[in-house]
Write a protein that holds these residues in place. Structure first.
Motif, PDB file in Angstrom:
ATOM      1  N   LEU A  97       6.347  56.981  72.396  1.00  0.00           N
ATOM      2  CA  LEU A  97       7.560  56.236  72.073  1.00  0.00           C
ATOM      3  C   LEU A  97       7.894  55.396  73.292  1.00  0.00           C
ATOM      4  CD1 LEU A  97      10.794  57.731  70.460  1.00  0.00           C
ATOM      5  CD2 LEU A  97      10.857  55.897  72.154  1.00  0.00           C
ATOM      6  N   THR A  98       7.913  54.073  73.130  1.00  0.00           N
ATOM      7  CA  THR A  98       8.082  53.165  74.267  1.00  0.00           C
ATOM      8  C   THR A  98       9.174  52.133  73.998  1.00  0.00           C
ATOM      9  OG1 THR A  98       6.517  51.487  73.501  1.00  0.00           O
ATOM     10  CG2 THR A  98       5.599  53.396  74.684  1.00  0.00           C
ATOM     11  N   ALA A  99       9.333  51.222  74.959  1.00  0.00           N
ATOM     12  CA  ALA A  99      10.306  50.138  74.818  1.00  0.00           C
ATOM     13  C   ALA A  99      10.013  49.277  73.600  1.00  0.00           C
ATOM     14  CB  ALA A  99      10.310  49.286  76.081  1.00  0.00           C
ATOM     15  N   ASP A 100       8.749  49.195  73.181  1.00  0.00           N
ATOM     16  CA  ASP A 100       8.408  48.414  71.987  1.00  0.00           C
ATOM     17  C   ASP A 100       9.138  48.941  70.758  1.00  0.00           C
ATOM     18  OD1 ASP A 100       6.624  46.599  73.229  1.00  0.00           O
ATOM     19  OD2 ASP A 100       5.028  48.093  73.164  1.00  0.00           O
ATOM     20  N   ASP A 101       9.290  50.261  70.659  1.00  0.00           N
ATOM     21  CA  ASP A 101       9.990  50.849  69.521  1.00  0.00           C
ATOM     22  C   ASP A 101      11.480  50.501  69.552  1.00  0.00           C
ATOM     23  OD1 ASP A 101       7.830  52.524  68.243  1.00  0.00           O
ATOM     24  OD2 ASP A 101       7.792  53.383  70.255  1.00  0.00           O
ATOM     25  N   VAL A 102      12.057  50.469  70.751  1.00  0.00           N
ATOM     26  CA  VAL A 102      13.474  50.139  70.871  1.00  0.00           C
ATOM     27  C   VAL A 102      13.716  48.687  70.479  1.00  0.00           C
ATOM     28  CG1 VAL A 102      15.450  50.021  72.442  1.00  0.00           C
ATOM     29  CG2 VAL A 102      13.757  51.861  72.682  1.00  0.00           C
ATOM     30  N   VAL A 103      12.903  47.781  70.999  1.00  0.00           N
ATOM     31  CA  VAL A 103      13.042  46.360  70.664  1.00  0.00           C
ATOM     32  C   VAL A 103      12.845  46.154  69.167  1.00  0.00           C
ATOM     33  CG1 VAL A 103      12.075  44.048  70.986  1.00  0.00           C
ATOM     34  CG2 VAL A 103      12.365  45.575  72.960  1.00  0.00           C
ATOM     35  N   PHE A 104      11.839  46.801  68.602  1.00  0.00           N
ATOM     36  CA  PHE A 104      11.586  46.700  67.166  1.00  0.00           C
ATOM     37  C   PHE A 104      12.794  47.188  66.364  1.00  0.00           C
ATOM     38  CE2 PHE A 104      10.384  49.226  63.389  1.00  0.00           C
ATOM     39  CZ  PHE A 104       9.937  48.207  62.565  1.00  0.00           C
ATOM     40  N   THR A 105      13.360  48.310  66.747  1.00  0.00           N
ATOM     41  CA  THR A 105      14.493  48.879  66.012  1.00  0.00           C
ATOM     42  C   THR A 105      15.671  47.915  65.987  1.00  0.00           C
ATOM     43  OG1 THR A 105      13.855  51.155  66.534  1.00  0.00           O
ATOM     44  CG2 THR A 105      16.158  50.765  65.947  1.00  0.00           C
ATOM     45  N   TYR A 106      16.032  47.396  67.152  1.00  0.00           N
ATOM     46  CA  TYR A 106      17.216  46.537  67.235  1.00  0.00           C
ATOM     47  C   TYR A 106      16.930  45.131  66.712  1.00  0.00           C
ATOM     48  CZ  TYR A 106      20.038  49.946  69.752  1.00  0.00           C
ATOM     49  OH  TYR A 106      20.780  51.049  70.087  1.00  0.00           O
ATOM     50  N   ARG A 107      15.903  44.473  67.235  1.00  0.00           N
ATOM     51  CA  ARG A 107      15.678  43.061  66.920  1.00  0.00           C
ATOM     52  C   ARG A 107      15.120  42.858  65.520  1.00  0.00           C
ATOM     53  NH1 ARG A 107      12.088  40.196  71.184  1.00  0.00           N
ATOM     54  NH2 ARG A 107      10.408  41.235  70.040  1.00  0.00           N
ATOM     55  N   VAL A 131      14.830  45.279  62.926  1.00  0.00           N
ATOM     56  CA  VAL A 131      15.422  46.035  61.820  1.00  0.00           C
ATOM     57  C   VAL A 131      16.939  45.868  61.781  1.00  0.00           C
ATOM     58  CG1 VAL A 131      15.742  48.321  60.791  1.00  0.00           C
ATOM     59  CG2 VAL A 131      13.546  47.723  61.829  1.00  0.00           C
ATOM     60  N   ILE A 132      17.636  46.363  62.801  1.00  0.00           N
ATOM     61  CA  ILE A 132      19.105  46.348  62.774  1.00  0.00           C
ATOM     62  C   ILE A 132      19.657  44.932  62.740  1.00  0.00           C
ATOM     63  CG2 ILE A 132      21.203  47.109  63.942  1.00  0.00           C
ATOM     64  CD1 ILE A 132      19.452  49.344  62.759  1.00  0.00           C
ATOM     65  N   PHE A 133      19.056  43.999  63.504  1.00  0.00           N
ATOM     66  CA  PHE A 133      19.564  42.629  63.561  1.00  0.00           C
ATOM     67  C   PHE A 133      18.921  41.712  62.522  1.00  0.00           C
ATOM     68  CE2 PHE A 133      20.327  43.252  68.415  1.00  0.00           C
ATOM     69  CZ  PHE A 133      21.355  44.138  68.134  1.00  0.00           C
ATOM     70  N   ASN A 134      18.092  42.253  61.676  1.00  0.00           N
ATOM     71  CA  ASN A 134      17.399  41.458  60.655  1.00  0.00           C
ATOM     72  C   ASN A 134      18.362  41.091  59.532  1.00  0.00           C
ATOM     73  OD1 ASN A 134      15.712  40.501  58.557  1.00  0.00           O
ATOM     74  ND2 ASN A 134      14.021  41.782  59.245  1.00  0.00           N
ATOM     75  N   PRO A 135      18.599  39.796  59.277  1.00  0.00           N
ATOM     76  CA  PRO A 135      19.565  39.400  58.235  1.00  0.00           C
ATOM     77  C   PRO A 135      19.138  39.813  56.832  1.00  0.00           C
ATOM     78  CG  PRO A 135      18.330  37.494  59.031  1.00  0.00           C
ATOM     79  CD  PRO A 135      17.989  38.626  59.950  1.00  0.00           C
ATOM     80  N   LYS A 136      17.867  40.154  56.640  1.00  0.00           N
ATOM     81  CA  LYS A 136      17.393  40.561  55.314  1.00  0.00           C
ATOM     82  C   LYS A 136      17.451  42.075  55.106  1.00  0.00           C
ATOM     83  CE  LYS A 136      14.380  36.577  54.557  1.00  0.00           C
ATOM     84  NZ  LYS A 136      13.037  36.110  54.159  1.00  0.00           N
ATOM     85  N   ILE A 137      17.922  42.801  56.121  1.00  0.00           N
ATOM     86  CA  ILE A 137      18.045  44.254  56.004  1.00  0.00           C
ATOM     87  C   ILE A 137      19.520  44.633  56.134  1.00  0.00           C
ATOM     88  CG2 ILE A 137      17.445  46.468  57.069  1.00  0.00           C
ATOM     89  CD1 ILE A 137      14.810  45.211  57.954  1.00  0.00           C
ATOM     90  N   PRO A 138      20.105  45.252  55.109  1.00  0.00           N
ATOM     91  CA  PRO A 138      21.550  45.558  55.125  1.00  0.00           C
ATOM     92  C   PRO A 138      21.892  46.794  55.941  1.00  0.00           C
ATOM     93  CG  PRO A 138      20.588  46.327  53.071  1.00  0.00           C
ATOM     94  CD  PRO A 138      19.472  45.633  53.828  1.00  0.00           C
ATOM     95  N   ALA A 139      21.606  46.753  57.228  1.00  0.00           N
ATOM     96  CA  ALA A 139      21.928  47.881  58.103  1.00  0.00           C
ATOM     97  C   ALA A 139      23.404  47.809  58.493  1.00  0.00           C
ATOM     98  CB  ALA A 139      21.039  47.843  59.354  1.00  0.00           C
ATOM     99  N   GLU A 140      24.142  48.860  58.182  1.00  0.00           N
ATOM    100  CA  GLU A 140      25.575  48.854  58.445  1.00  0.00           C
ATOM    101  C   GLU A 140      25.899  48.681  59.930  1.00  0.00           C
ATOM    102  OE1 GLU A 140      27.314  52.368  56.789  1.00  0.00           O
ATOM    103  OE2 GLU A 140      27.770  51.357  54.909  1.00  0.00           O
ATOM    104  N   SER A 141      25.066  49.231  60.786  1.00  0.00           N
ATOM    105  CA  SER A 141      25.347  49.188  62.221  1.00  0.00           C
ATOM    106  C   SER A 141      25.248  47.785  62.804  1.00  0.00           C
ATOM    107  CB  SER A 141      24.391  50.123  62.966  1.00  0.00           C
ATOM    108  OG  SER A 141      23.067  49.948  62.527  1.00  0.00           O
ATOM    109  N   GLN A 142      24.693  46.837  62.051  1.00  0.00           N
ATOM    110  CA  GLN A 142      24.621  45.461  62.549  1.00  0.00           C
ATOM    111  C   GLN A 142      26.015  44.904  62.808  1.00  0.00           C
ATOM    112  OE1 GLN A 142      23.776  41.223  60.509  1.00  0.00           O
ATOM    113  NE2 GLN A 142      21.982  42.564  60.418  1.00  0.00           N
ATOM    114  N   GLU A 143      26.955  45.163  61.910  1.00  0.00           N
ATOM    115  CA  GLU A 143      28.299  44.609  62.048  1.00  0.00           C
ATOM    116  C   GLU A 143      29.002  45.122  63.300  1.00  0.00           C
ATOM    117  OE1 GLU A 143      29.924  42.204  60.293  1.00  0.00           O
ATOM    118  OE2 GLU A 143      27.925  41.912  59.457  1.00  0.00           O
TER     119      GLU A 143
END
Length: 377
Positions: A113-123, A125-137
């Motif tokens: 588990l590396t920094a690549d996973d963190v960047v992937f999660t935030y940039r 998934v969470i910040f993806n406008p096509k994914i309705p992640a509640e935590s984005q707001e």
């Protein structure tokens, strides 16, 4: 006016305290079987709706057992503590936060588990406008509602750059139940990048409850071993979980958790009294009639009723600032109250006052203007 009170619940922290306690092996509810090791039987009153954390809107959920975030909130004090990240540094202007991951972190399949996973999660998934992640707001900052920029510095360091100083940012990096956990890039990246016929990421249909549990990769203390709808979820200890006790022994101590799915709290009570459950109650207090009954049965039933003590939480008071009108030209919010709520000086003056004072103030204003206050909705 709507007054909303929200309390952050941290079942995972309370559960792990129980799991790692040195005296747990002597608890009456702990069962040892030669074939499976130590086991704890708990209960919930609903089936999981998804195994995909970004799409989860339920509490409690399997993610309390299976995932961790960069930080975690200590259950009684509310203070943020290191989790997957061992430390973080904040720049003097408070616009940059650099997290450093623990050394040697691994996913439940043994992949680092590396920094690549963190960047992937935030940039991705969470910040993806096509994914309705509640935590984005929760991470939209400033008048322009900008999301943080996230960059990998090296395999263990990740830098977040904020549009402006934003006090809630660190709290948003905490793990379940309400904030952001880290997801495995090597398992989910392709589903995020691949679009269906409607232009939506396949991620939206990935890791549903019909997914083979062997496909679900986690970073928390437990991984899903089996799911039987309407019956139970079985979790087994994640052998790659990073945390150890003060003697260097791997955590958690309990090898297996059985999460029974009950029809109601009454069913849970019956199961507990018959010895089929090792514990009853989570962050929600027992119903008063249950407490009285169980308290009287403590000695005979060979169990203990505990008082949970204080909880950390946050109280929100929400003002409806909507100044729009319906199809008949009528305002959605009473014009008098709308003027109050949209007055910045009013909000600044009263938001720091005790809630009782705020309600009294609003009631007095309403009486003076001879209007009837709407009940909270």
């Amino acid at each position: 006016m709507t007054i909303t009170v929200t309390v952050r619940r941290w079942l995972l922290g309370l559960l792990l305290i129980c799991l790692v306690a040195a005296g747990l092996a002597g608890c009456a509810g702990l069962r040892t079987r030669a074939a499976m090791g130590t086991q704890l039987v708990l209960s919930t009153i609903q089936d999981p709706k998804t195994f995909n954390y970004a799409l989860n809107q339920e509490f409690p959920s399997i993610f309390l057992f299976c995932y961790r975030g960069l930080t975690r909130e200590e259950g009684t004090t509310g203070k943020l503590q290191p989790d997957l990240a061992e430390s973080w540094e904040i720049s003097p202007d408070q616009r940059q936060v650099v997290f450093t991951l623990r050394e040697g972190l691994q996913w439940s399949d043994g992949v680092p588990l590396t920094a690549d996973d963190v960047v992937f999660t935030y940039r991705d998934v969470i910040f993806n406008p096509k994914i309705p992640a509640e935590s984005q707001e929760a991470l939209r900052i400033g008048p322009e509602r900008q999301l943080p920029d996230v960059q990998k510095l090296d395999d263990r360091r990740i830098q977040f750059t904020l549009a402006e100083p934003f006090a809630p940012f660190l709290a948003a990096t905490a793990g379940p139940p309400t904030d952001i956990v880290i997801l495995p890039k090597h398992k989910l990246e392709q589903s995020v990048q691949t679009l269906d016929a409607n232009g939506n990421p396949l991620f939206l249909s990935t890791w549903g409850t019909g997914t083979d549990p062997k496909e679900i990769v986690v970073n928390g203390p437990y991984q899903i071993a089996e799911y039987r709808p309407g019956e139970r979820v079985i979790f087994r200890r994640n052998p790659y979980f990073w945390q150890k006790d003060t003697q260097g022994q791997p955590l958690p101590y309990v090898d297996r958790i059985v999460w029974q799915i009950a029809e109601s709290t009454d069913t849970q009570l019956l199961a507990f009294r018959s010895g089929d459950l090792d514990a009853m109650g989570d962050v929600r207090p027992l119903r008063p009639e249950y407490f009285e009954l169980l308290k009287h049965e403590e000695r005979r039933g060979r169990f203990t009723v505990y008082t949970g003590g204080e909880w950390s939480g946050t109280t929100f008071i929400a003002f409806n600032l909507n100044q729009a009108k319906n199809a008949r030209g009528q305002p959605f919010v009473n014009p008098i109250k709308s003027r109050w709520f949209n007055n910045v000086a009013f909000r600044h003056r009263k938001l720091n006052a005790p809630r009782s004072e705020l309600i009294a103030h609003l009631s007095k204003r309403a009486q003076l203007r001879e209007i009837k206050m709407d009940p909270p909705r």
